[in-house]
Design a protein around this motif. Sequence first.
Motif, PDB file in Angstrom:
ATOM      1  N   ASP A 111      37.735  31.905  37.209  1.00 32.89           N
ATOM      2  CA  ASP A 111      37.447  31.740  38.642  1.00 32.89           C
ATOM      3  C   ASP A 111      36.771  32.988  39.180  1.00 32.89           C
ATOM      4  O   ASP A 111      36.492  33.937  38.430  1.00 32.89           O
ATOM      5  CB  ASP A 111      38.725  31.405  39.420  1.00 32.89           C
ATOM      6  N   MET A 112      36.528  32.988  40.480  1.00 28.66           N
ATOM      7  CA  MET A 112      35.754  34.060  41.105  1.00 28.66           C
ATOM      8  C   MET A 112      36.556  35.334  41.344  1.00 28.66           C
ATOM      9  O   MET A 112      36.019  36.343  41.777  1.00 28.66           O
ATOM     10  CB  MET A 112      35.175  33.562  42.433  1.00 28.66           C
ATOM     11  N   PHE A 114      38.943  36.141  43.566  1.00 27.77           N
ATOM     12  CA  PHE A 114      39.223  36.598  44.927  1.00 27.77           C
ATOM     13  C   PHE A 114      40.641  37.159  45.058  1.00 27.77           C
ATOM     14  O   PHE A 114      40.919  37.965  45.940  1.00 27.77           O
ATOM     15  CB  PHE A 114      39.013  35.459  45.919  1.00 27.77           C
ATOM     16  N   ASP A 117      40.884  40.915  45.177  1.00 24.53           N
ATOM     17  CA  ASP A 117      40.626  41.581  46.454  1.00 24.53           C
ATOM     18  C   ASP A 117      41.878  41.653  47.315  1.00 24.53           C
ATOM     19  O   ASP A 117      42.017  42.559  48.142  1.00 24.53           O
ATOM     20  CB  ASP A 117      39.520  40.845  47.218  1.00 24.53           C
ATOM     21  N   GLN A 142      28.107  31.529  38.312  1.00 25.33           N
ATOM     22  CA  GLN A 142      28.567  32.198  39.524  1.00 25.33           C
ATOM     23  C   GLN A 142      29.676  33.192  39.207  1.00 25.33           C
ATOM     24  O   GLN A 142      29.737  34.273  39.787  1.00 25.33           O
ATOM     25  CB  GLN A 142      29.041  31.170  40.553  1.00 25.33           C
ATOM     26  N   VAL A 143      30.563  32.827  38.295  1.00 24.71           N
ATOM     27  CA  VAL A 143      31.622  33.750  37.871  1.00 24.71           C
ATOM     28  C   VAL A 143      30.990  34.950  37.183  1.00 24.71           C
ATOM     29  O   VAL A 143      31.375  36.105  37.415  1.00 24.71           O
ATOM     30  CB  VAL A 143      32.629  33.035  36.952  1.00 24.71           C
ATOM     31  N   GLY A 145      28.003  36.170  37.675  1.00 27.03           N
ATOM     32  CA  GLY A 145      27.375  36.993  38.690  1.00 27.03           C
ATOM     33  C   GLY A 145      28.365  37.812  39.487  1.00 27.03           C
ATOM     34  O   GLY A 145      28.085  38.968  39.853  1.00 27.03           O
ATOM     35  N   ARG A 146      29.514  37.245  39.741  1.00 22.30           N
ATOM     36  CA  ARG A 146      30.541  37.944  40.524  1.00 22.30           C
ATOM     37  C   ARG A 146      31.016  39.213  39.809  1.00 22.30           C
ATOM     38  O   ARG A 146      31.058  40.290  40.397  1.00 22.30           O
ATOM     39  CB  ARG A 146      31.708  36.981  40.775  1.00 22.30           C
ATOM     40  N   TYR A 147      31.364  39.114  38.531  1.00 26.58           N
ATOM     41  CA  TYR A 147      31.949  40.248  37.814  1.00 26.58           C
ATOM     42  C   TYR A 147      30.893  41.234  37.328  1.00 26.58           C
ATOM     43  O   TYR A 147      31.086  42.450  37.400  1.00 26.58           O
ATOM     44  CB  TYR A 147      32.792  39.749  36.644  1.00 26.58           C
ATOM     45  N   SER A 150      28.995  42.891  40.422  1.00 31.15           N
ATOM     46  CA  SER A 150      29.795  43.912  41.120  1.00 31.15           C
ATOM     47  C   SER A 150      29.987  45.169  40.287  1.00 31.15           C
ATOM     48  O   SER A 150      30.514  46.164  40.782  1.00 31.15           O
ATOM     49  CB  SER A 150      31.174  43.334  41.469  1.00 31.15           C
ATOM     50  N   THR A 274      36.892  25.350  47.738  1.00 24.81           N
ATOM     51  CA  THR A 274      36.498  26.300  46.702  1.00 24.81           C
ATOM     52  C   THR A 274      36.810  25.677  45.351  1.00 24.81           C
ATOM     53  O   THR A 274      37.721  24.859  45.244  1.00 24.81           O
ATOM     54  CB  THR A 274      37.225  27.654  46.863  1.00 24.81           C
TER      55      THR A 274
END
Length: 368
Positions: A111-112, A114, A117, A142-143, A145-147, A150, A274
């Motif tokens: 997952d993303m 979140f 955070d 998308q996962v 790209g997130r990790y 960042s 989501t």
Amino acid sequence: MHIVDSLEFGGLERVTTDLAIEQKRRGDTVCVFSLLHTEGLKPELEAAGIEVIVGGKRDGLDLPLIGRLRRAIAERGIEVVHAHNFVPNYHAAAALWGRWRRPTLVCSLHDMGFRLDREPRLKRFFTWAIGRTQGYAMVGSQVHGRYVGSGMVAAERATTVLNGIPVDRFRWTSERRRIARERLGVPQDALLIGAVGRQVALKNHALLIALMPALLARHPSLRLALVGSGPLEADLRAQAEAAGVGDRVILTGQRRDVADLTPGFDIFAMPSLTEGLSIALLEACATRLAIVATAVGGNPELVRDGESGLLVPPGEGPPLLQALDRLLADAPMRERLGQNACDWVRQHGSLDTLYTSFRTFYETAQRR
């Protein structure tokens, strides 16, 4: 060894179970370590001849659990440790810390993230584990790209591996449709929208129920089936009764025969706020269903709007109502979208593709 938080019913747990069974079938020696006491999918793994080790995790940092995991890895001569998400990842890294000739540690991120955070302590533990993990398989672009975007995970240690399912388990036939309708108590000639997933706020099943009166005005035979369970089950049932559609909304509770129920649907609806890379959505594709899903998370990676399903904005009733109404009124369109989705998942989301991708991923990680 696969390491998971638990084996209770969910997408992560389902894909891990299917992957482990496929690895066993192809001759790999495989076991699964569940940090928490678990049942769920455990009997299915054991029936396939796969050992399930239960760690009995307590709240907080459980040092005895790390010791049990360390011994389990050593006693079985494990060569690859495959953790699934953050908590299993840092427990695995801790269990392998200081070992001479330690196994290759890899991790799937489903997952993303979140949650990282919201929980600084979890993020610190996970960040520590990243430096001790040889490879990360991101479930969707998308996962990834997130990790990677960042800077949390280095690009050279990251790859994208889409989830996969045993597609033949979900094949559609007219006979399977008839049997599914009988199990659900739905007339053979009725229209049926179905949704599969935990009944929690983020899945937004309440929006489907809220739209039922308007849809019934145009499609009087319509039924809605919600397959799954969760903390909102009683609330959803009460909502349906209050809206006067209690006799048209079927809440099945938790079911082990989901693959035998989905062929009875005409439309698969996913109104989630989501998502990761949804196993339920892959299963709907394999069942040749017309799909309406929100354009969140990994959904656009699985559903091409207008080609293999319809995508709508999250949390907005009118676009979802319009998309459902459009498909309910157009059987040829349902057939076209469903067939395109089925063709796509057979090529890109099969268990065979998943096994091959992870075999390559493991071999690459072992060379680091």
